[in-house]
Write an enzyme that holds these catalytic residues in place. Sequence first.
Site, short mmCIF file in Angstrom:
data_model
loop_
_atom_site.label_atom_id
_atom_site.label_comp_id
_atom_site.label_asym_id
_atom_site.label_seq_id
_atom_site.Cartn_x
_atom_site.Cartn_y
_atom_site.Cartn_z
N TYR A 283 0.82 -1.20 0.00
CA TYR A 283 0.00 0.00 0.00
C TYR A 283 0.86 1.27 0.00
CZ TYR A 283 -4.55 -2.17 0.23
OH TYR A 283 -5.70 -2.86 -0.10
N GLY B 127 -9.63 -6.15 -4.51
CA GLY B 127 -8.25 -6.40 -4.94
C GLY B 127 -7.50 -7.27 -3.95
N ASP B 128 -7.72 -7.05 -2.65
CA ASP B 128 -7.09 -7.89 -1.63
C ASP B 128 -7.61 -9.31 -1.70
OD1 ASP B 128 -5.48 -5.84 -0.24
OD2 ASP B 128 -7.42 -4.98 0.25
N CYS B 129 -8.92 -9.48 -1.95
CA CYS B 129 -9.49 -10.80 -2.09
C CYS B 129 -8.89 -11.52 -3.30
CB CYS B 129 -11.01 -10.70 -2.23
SG CYS B 129 -11.86 -12.29 -2.39
#
Length: 482
Positions: free
Chosen positions: A141, A260-262
């Site tokens: 991030y 996006g994290d998934c």
Amino acid sequence: MTAAQRPLVVVGDALLDQDIDGEATRLAPDAPAPVVDVLSDRSRPGGAGLAAFLAAREGREVVLVTALGDDAAGRTVRDALAPHVELVELPLEGTLPVKTRVRAAGRPLVRVDRGGGTPGRAGPAVVAALRAARAVLVADYGRGIAAALRPYLGEAARHVPVVWDPHPRGPEPVAGVRLATPNAAEARDLAPAGRYGDAGEADSLHAHGSRGARLAERWRAAAVAVTLGERGAILTLPHSDNPMYVPVSRRVEGDSCGAGDCFAATAAGALADGGLPEEAVQLAVARSAAFVAAGGAGNADLWETRGGAGGQGTREPRPTDAYALAGAVRARGGTVVATGGCFDLLHAGHVGLLQNARRTGDCLIVCVNSDASVGRLKGPGRPINPVADRIRVLSGLGCVDAVAVFDEDTPEALLRRLRPDVWVKGGDYSADTLPEAAVLREWDGQALVLPYLDGRSTTELARRAALAPVSLPGHAPLRADR
């Protein structure tokens, strides 16, 4: 420790995400700004913390390498994650970043960002965690963790699969990553200038694939998957003009926060289990679409997970479960549609009914008779296909969002738990004479009858299949009933 026992290690910047939800029905007297009457205020791990949590929900052992600090936000994230993942921390100089969304009727009005610190030097525990990894996910991030650990990540990429979810403010992926997962906007910012200047061409699949291939070459990555939101993803290889497009199997609407994290967590898990990048991307597209449909990271049910480290304890239904999906769609004001039947041999009549049913609302849940229920209804020899196969076939249709099984002769008990807004059947019924109509009226649900294609029947299909000639090599055609 065997390879199968080694953990998935997530490396990156953890955040504290907050959602303030309410209603906005008036403007402030001193400015043309909406006034939000707060109904709920929830906090949850974000960034790499969310990616680690999602990976742990799949039942695998997960180690999160991050910097949390000792401020209130850091303590909140630590307390939320500690039951589910193993934490290996770097020191944090400053405060943990906090991102606050203010929403009305589920729609964001404004986001407020606060805080931010600098990660300190990695200790021996960090190095040991990376060297013991089965696979590594870098959830960058742009706040310094990926840069601080770059030498160790380069070493890891030479030995185990590394998935790198990049950020424009962060470092480039190390050489040798198995898969990098920028979204379309990030790829546009990160890719070297191409020949696509026109806005329409710049958003074409060809343009996305070209950018992904150029990034794969520049980063010396085995593959790059450019994620395209509701369109799916495009998987590209270096020095290749033949990308693989993986579309979303069904149109989904919902909160895309955390999608996006998934995607990255699912892909990393698939590679950790020995999957190919193509398999990892296909699974990641399906899982992230289901995640969005169920309400994304803001879905409160997502966080109702119990059990010890690694997420091995009892869980609430996953986002793809029919009940969780129905609750999430209702919570955002959508219409839940359900239909039911045996669906033993799926034919054109079934498909037409399901497609039309899906168009009447925001999700379609199919209620399927169990094997015992079909046997009682249809008699000896039925079902032809066991319930696991019937579920798999139905779930593969783009118009079906979830499947639920009932063991009784009628789906009344299931419907009372599911509480759909609309119940759809095909055939010669009238809405008032549908057997389930009375149950639907208990919660003001509506029963609908949709047209059914004439001449399509599972029984007739099975009869014709039994009478069809069977050709064996070296023999005259035989009939299957002889």
